[in-house]
Motif scaffolding. Structure first.
Motif, mmCIF file in Angstrom:
data_model
loop_
_atom_site.group_PDB
_atom_site.id
_atom_site.type_symbol
_atom_site.label_atom_id
_atom_site.label_comp_id
_atom_site.label_asym_id
_atom_site.label_seq_id
_atom_site.Cartn_x
_atom_site.Cartn_y
_atom_site.Cartn_z
ATOM 1 N N ILE A 142 15.407 17.160 -9.845
ATOM 2 C CA ILE A 142 15.855 18.405 -9.233
ATOM 3 C C ILE A 142 14.816 19.511 -9.423
ATOM 4 O O ILE A 142 14.474 19.877 -10.548
ATOM 5 N N ASN A 143 14.332 19.999 -8.307
ATOM 6 C CA ASN A 143 13.411 21.126 -8.313
ATOM 7 C C ASN A 143 14.250 22.399 -8.471
ATOM 8 O O ASN A 143 15.120 22.680 -7.669
ATOM 9 N N TYR A 144 13.981 23.162 -9.520
ATOM 10 C CA TYR A 144 14.790 24.369 -9.740
ATOM 11 C C TYR A 144 13.919 25.471 -10.345
ATOM 12 O O TYR A 144 12.830 25.213 -10.867
ATOM 13 N N THR A 150 9.144 30.347 -12.914
ATOM 14 C CA THR A 150 8.412 29.145 -12.509
ATOM 15 C C THR A 150 9.402 28.173 -11.874
ATOM 16 O O THR A 150 10.612 28.269 -12.109
ATOM 17 N N THR A 151 8.870 27.252 -11.063
ATOM 18 C CA THR A 151 9.732 26.172 -10.573
ATOM 19 C C THR A 151 9.248 24.875 -11.212
ATOM 20 O O THR A 151 8.043 24.613 -11.284
ATOM 21 N N VAL A 152 10.184 24.101 -11.676
ATOM 22 C CA VAL A 152 9.869 22.809 -12.299
ATOM 23 C C VAL A 152 10.819 21.753 -11.739
ATOM 24 O O VAL A 152 11.764 22.072 -11.017
ATOM 25 N N ILE A 153 10.505 20.499 -12.077
ATOM 26 C CA ILE A 153 11.403 19.422 -11.684
ATOM 27 C C ILE A 153 12.163 18.953 -12.922
ATOM 28 O O ILE A 153 11.553 18.530 -13.908
ATOM 29 N N GLY A 154 13.460 19.097 -12.865
ATOM 30 C CA GLY A 154 14.298 18.640 -13.974
ATOM 31 C C GLY A 154 14.825 17.248 -13.691
ATOM 32 O O GLY A 154 15.171 16.926 -12.558
ATOM 33 N N ASN A 263 18.154 24.613 -1.175
ATOM 34 C CA ASN A 263 16.987 24.210 -0.406
ATOM 35 C C ASN A 263 15.887 23.480 -1.168
ATOM 36 O O ASN A 263 15.239 22.609 -0.591
ATOM 37 N N PRO A 264 15.624 23.811 -2.461
ATOM 38 C CA PRO A 264 14.552 23.082 -3.162
ATOM 39 C C PRO A 264 14.753 21.565 -3.096
ATOM 40 O O PRO A 264 15.882 21.086 -2.993
ATOM 41 N N THR A 265 13.651 20.859 -3.176
ATOM 42 C CA THR A 265 13.697 19.405 -3.013
ATOM 43 C C THR A 265 14.464 18.722 -4.144
ATOM 44 O O THR A 265 14.267 19.035 -5.320
HETATM 45 C C1 LIG Z 1 9.877 23.258 -5.740
HETATM 46 O O1 LIG Z 1 10.197 23.584 -4.400
HETATM 47 C C2 LIG Z 1 9.476 24.699 -3.908
HETATM 48 C C3 LIG Z 1 9.990 24.967 -2.517
HETATM 49 O O2 LIG Z 1 11.386 25.017 -2.504
HETATM 50 C C4 LIG Z 1 7.994 24.385 -3.906
HETATM 51 O O3 LIG Z 1 7.283 25.527 -3.495
HETATM 52 C C5 LIG Z 1 7.576 24.013 -5.321
HETATM 53 O O4 LIG Z 1 6.222 23.606 -5.312
HETATM 54 C C6 LIG Z 1 8.430 22.900 -5.861
HETATM 55 N N1 LIG Z 1 8.094 22.695 -7.247
HETATM 56 C C7 LIG Z 1 7.748 21.520 -7.717
HETATM 57 C C8 LIG Z 1 7.437 21.476 -9.180
HETATM 58 O O5 LIG Z 1 7.697 20.533 -6.994
#
Ligand SMILES: *[C@@H]1O[C@H](CO)[C@@H](O)[C@H](O)[C@H]1NC(C)=O
Ligand SMILES: *[C@@H]1O[C@H](CO)[C@@H](O)[C@H](O)[C@H]1NC(C)=O
Ligand SMILES: *[C@@H]1O[C@H](CO)[C@@H](O)[C@H](O)[C@H]1NC(C)=O
Ligand SMILES: *[C@@H]1O[C@H](CO)[C@@H](O)[C@H](O)[C@H]1NC(C)=O
Ligand SMILES: *[C@@H]1O[C@H](CO)[C@@H](O)[C@H](O)[C@H]1NC(C)=O
Ligand SMILES: *[C@@H]1O[C@H](CO)[C@@H](O)[C@H](O)[C@H]1NC(C)=O
Ligand SMILES: *[C@@H]1O[C@H](CO)[C@@H](O)[C@H](O)[C@H]1NC(C)=O
Ligand SMILES: *[C@@H]1O[C@H](CO)[C@@H](O)[C@H](O)[C@H]1NC(C)=O
Length: 335
Positions: A142-144, A150-154, A263-265
């Motif tokens: 989960i991208n959050y 910051t955004t990370v993948i959990g 929306n995040p992946t």
């Molecule tokens: C998480 O998703 C955002 C877009 O929603 C993207 O910009 C970002 O690179 C993603 N982060 C990771 C760690 O994949």
């Protein structure tokens, strides 16, 4: 794989029968004498063994009652030997079971002793039939966003311990499911009949607490997912399980965060998975016969090639042998 195995077995049988046939024609004179000689010691051994026991019993008892005593003695001897063996086997099993059961029940309560892993093995069993069974690993990536912007993948996985497993072999609509609940998280896998004799893994739904993701800005909210792994083959025969050694990953995840679209992946991966549903074979603790995913079949190419090469080698050796024999017997005849 199966085709080549059949071919290989057929070749072995063929070569076996050809060799046997050629042996008969070559050693016709010695064959009849060989067969009784081999059969004789076997018969003699069996007769002598039985006569020895009969004689021992007869000597102990009165000669007049010999037939009655002889018949009773072997029957009584065999019965206790067989009965004692299972009784001894059952006894340690029963002793081990109570010893093992109290230990885990007491241990999870304190906390740190057994650490949950991602390797699960759960089932739904009704009336001695394990209709649904799953082993392997279920991951959600989960991208959050975190509180530090910051955004990370959990990574979230269904744990091997501390899970309440529920399920049904017969929902009112004829479907089956297995579900896992741990903490504020819930995962449910749904199975439907594809037709009368096959089943399909319809989807996986999950509600995951954002609290389980470190420092999530959306802590307190719940993520609701519907995941489609696009199984291939999509339909599996009844009384069969689905197995995939290759990872099954998908990004076909519909996600909501409370009432809003997320929306995040998000991706999900099934690792080393084996699943069965709609099994009707009773009292089977293990997985029933399996069907591999198409991804695994590709990796079967190498074993198939090796098997076919071996089969070819057998044929070549056989031809060389037969040609050699024919030449030799031809030489003897001319002399
Ligand atoms: C998480 O998703 C955002 C877009 O929603 C993207 O910009 C970002 O690179 C993603 N982060 C990771 C760690 O994949
Ligand atoms: C399940 O199996 C046990 C032991 O073989 C048997 O005693 C029990 O009656 C069976 N239950 C059902 C519902 O068939
Ligand atoms: C995160 O971004 C917001 C604005 O988007 C800003 O107000 C806040 O100070 C940032 N927080 C951190 C820890 O950088
Ligand atoms: C499944 O449940 C339905 C009623 O909901 C019942 O009619 C049917 O016999 C059940 N099937 C089995 C295999 O238990
Ligand atoms: C979460 O945030 C706290 C303080 O903001 C920080 O000390 C901690 O390392 C963070 N945890 C993770 C896993 O990033
Ligand atoms: C995604 O899943 C939905 C339903 O679960 C399905 O209808 C759709 O075809 C899938 N899309 C892809 C690209 O596999
Ligand atoms: C599945 O196995 C059960 C029990 O052995 C049997 O009664 C049933 O006919 C089988 N179903 C199929 C489709 O092979
Ligand atoms: C099914 O799970 C239960 C615990 O929930 C376990 O006791 C049982 O051995 C399992 N059965 C099979 C066939 O794996």
């Amino acid at each position: 794989m199966a085709r080549c195995t059949v071919l290989f077995a057929a070749l072995l049988l063929l070569s076996g029968s050809v060799i046997a046939e050629s042996d008969f024609s070559g050693f016709e004179g010695s064959d009849p004498s060989d067969t009784p000689t081999t059969a004789d010691p076997d018969t003699t051994t069996t007769t002598s063994t039985s006569s020895t026991s009969t004689t021992t019993t007869t000597e102990a008892t009165t000669p007049t009652t010999t037939p009655t005593t002889t018949t009773t003695t072997p029957t009584t001897t065999t019965t206790p030997t067989t009965t004692t063996a299972p009784t001894t086997t059952t006894a340690p099993t029963t002793t081990t079971a109570p010893t093992t059961t109290p230990t885990p029940t007491t241990t999870p309560t304190p906390t740190p002793a057994p650490k949950p892993t991602s390797h699960i093995n759960y089932n739904v069993t009704e009336d001695n039939v394990t209709c649904v069974k799953i082993a392997g690993e279920i991951f959600f990536n989960i991208n959050y966003s975190r509180t530090d912007n910051t955004t990370v993948i959990g990574k979230v996985f269904v744990p091997s311990l501390g899970v309440e497993v529920d399920g049904s072999c017969n929902e009112t609509d004829g479907s089956q499911f297995i579900s896992f609940t741990w903490g504020k998280n819930h995962v449910r896998m749904n199975f439907d009949p594809a037709d009368k004799n096959s089943w399909t893994f319809t989807d996986l739904t999950a509600s995951l607490s954002m609290d389980d993701l470190d420092n999530a800005t959306e802590a307190g909210k719940t993520l609701t997912l519907t995941v489609d792994y696009n199984f291939n083959p999509g339909e599996v025969s009844v009384n069969h399980s689905f197995i995939c050694r290759a990872d099954l990953s998908t990004s076909n995840v519909t996600a909501m965060l409370d009432k809003d679209h997320y929306n995040p992946t998000i991706t999900s991966t099934l690792k080393n998975i084996q699943i069965q549903a709609f099994n009707q074979i009773g009292k089977e603790k293990d997985f029933v016969d399996s069907v591999h995913c198409t991804a695994d079949n590709i990796s079967d190419v190498v074993p198939i090639a090796v098997g076919c090469a071996l089969a070819g080698l057998v044929v070549l050796v056989l031809i060389a042998y037969l040609v050699g024999r024919r030449r030799r017997s031809g030489a003897y005849q001319s002399v």
